[in-house]
Scaffold this active site. Structure first.
Site, PDB file in Angstrom:
ATOM      1  N   GLY A  45       3.642-112.337 -25.473  1.00 22.22           N
ATOM      2  CA  GLY A  45       2.243-112.099 -25.133  1.00 22.22           C
ATOM      3  C   GLY A  45       1.593-111.226 -26.193  1.00 22.22           C
ATOM      4  O   GLY A  45       2.269-110.459 -26.874  1.00 22.22           O
ATOM      5  N   GLN A  50      -4.679-105.690 -29.972  1.00 21.48           N
ATOM      6  CA  GLN A  50      -3.469-105.446 -30.771  1.00 21.48           C
ATOM      7  C   GLN A  50      -3.597-105.965 -32.209  1.00 21.48           C
ATOM      8  O   GLN A  50      -2.809-105.579 -33.075  1.00 21.48           O
ATOM      9  CB  GLN A  50      -2.246-106.107 -30.120  1.00 21.48           C
ATOM     10  N   CYS A  94       6.724-104.106 -26.053  1.00 17.98           N
ATOM     11  CA  CYS A  94       5.366-104.379 -26.529  1.00 17.98           C
ATOM     12  C   CYS A  94       5.399-104.501 -28.052  1.00 17.98           C
ATOM     13  O   CYS A  94       6.047-103.692 -28.718  1.00 17.98           O
ATOM     14  CB  CYS A  94       4.440-103.232 -26.117  1.00 17.98           C
ATOM     15  N   LEU A  95       4.694-105.493 -28.586  1.00 16.36           N
ATOM     16  CA  LEU A  95       4.696-105.677 -30.041  1.00 16.36           C
ATOM     17  C   LEU A  95       4.035-104.500 -30.759  1.00 16.36           C
ATOM     18  O   LEU A  95       4.269-104.293 -31.940  1.00 16.36           O
ATOM     19  CB  LEU A  95       3.992-106.989 -30.408  1.00 16.36           C
ATOM     20  N   HIS A 136       0.589-107.038 -18.124  1.00 18.82           N
ATOM     21  CA  HIS A 136       0.757-106.189 -19.312  1.00 18.82           C
ATOM     22  C   HIS A 136      -0.351-106.488 -20.334  1.00 18.82           C
ATOM     23  O   HIS A 136      -0.961-105.573 -20.889  1.00 18.82           O
ATOM     24  CB  HIS A 136       2.156-106.465 -19.905  1.00 18.82           C
ATOM     25  N   GLU A 137      -0.635-107.786 -20.546  1.00 19.44           N
ATOM     26  CA  GLU A 137      -1.644-108.159 -21.554  1.00 19.44           C
ATOM     27  C   GLU A 137      -3.058-107.798 -21.087  1.00 19.44           C
ATOM     28  O   GLU A 137      -3.869-107.315 -21.886  1.00 19.44           O
ATOM     29  CB  GLU A 137      -1.559-109.647 -21.882  1.00 19.44           C
ATOM     30  N   HIS A 140      -3.882-104.285 -21.743  1.00 20.86           N
ATOM     31  CA  HIS A 140      -4.299-103.993 -23.122  1.00 20.86           C
ATOM     32  C   HIS A 140      -5.820-104.056 -23.267  1.00 20.86           C
ATOM     33  O   HIS A 140      -6.401-103.314 -24.059  1.00 20.86           O
ATOM     34  CB  HIS A 140      -3.690-105.003 -24.101  1.00 20.86           C
TER      35      HIS A 140
HETATM   36 ZN    ZN Z   1       1.842-104.996 -25.257  1.00 20.23          ZN
END
Ligand code: ZN
Length: 174
Positions: A45, A50, A94-95, A136-137, A140
């Site tokens: 995701g 991000q 998380c990226l 989660h996304e 963000h």
């Molecule tokens: Zn994340």
């Protein structure tokens, strides 16, 4: 085209993104770029903030069975419209916070409404990993990271690690 992923701490990851204007080819291109960036990472995701874009767009694909067809989803203006009382704990990552994982508890099932890339409204129930990932996304888009659910001490430790990681990376580039 792949885009660089911002690493925490970064003020752009802590903002509430504004609602999307009408869909445009630019936004569809952004969704394609985000999917390419997510798959390359690899991740399941990614949210527009991000990659430094302040808008309400997320992409995800939580298909993990080997050999199964991918299911790339791009959600414009996604919103959780219902959630279960039942909760679920996942070891999240998380990226924007590389190599850090921690248990986070969230509703086990959610109903999400969004605009798809053709401008059509969609609604779907998600459970399991999909439910965790989509929540989660969407977080963000509201400036919330999964580490915000941890104790302040844990969050501080992780943030310190990330500050060091960013310094090391900057030094490597120099
Ligand atoms: Zn994340």
């Amino acid at each position: 085209m792949k885009r660089p992923i911002l690493i925490h701490p970064d003020p752009r990851l802590k903002k509430t993104a504004p609602q999307l204007p009408d869909l445009s080819d630019d936004l569809r291109r952004l969704a394609d770029d985000m999917l390419e960036t997510m798959y390359a990472a690899p991740g399941i995701g990614l949210a527009a903030p991000q990659v430094g874009v302040d808008t309400r767009l997320i992409v995800l694909d939580c298909v993990k069975e080997e050999g199964a067809a991918p299911r790339p989803l791009a959600m414009f203006n996604p919103e959780v419209v219902a959630k279960s009382d039942e909760r679920n704990i996942y070891d999240e990552g998380c990226l924007s916070i590389p190599d850090i994982y921690a248990d986070v508890e969230r509703p086990a099932e959610v109903t999400v409404r969004w605009i798809d890339r053709n401008g059509a409204e969609q609604q779907e129930d998600f459970d399991g990993l999909w439910a965790t990932c989509v929540q989660h996304e969407i977080d963000h888009l509201n400036g919330i990271l999964f580490i915000d659910y941890l104790t302040p001490l844990k969050r501080q430790l992780i943030t310190r690690k990330m500050v060091k990681l960013k310094k090391d990376r900057a030094r490597e580039k120099a």
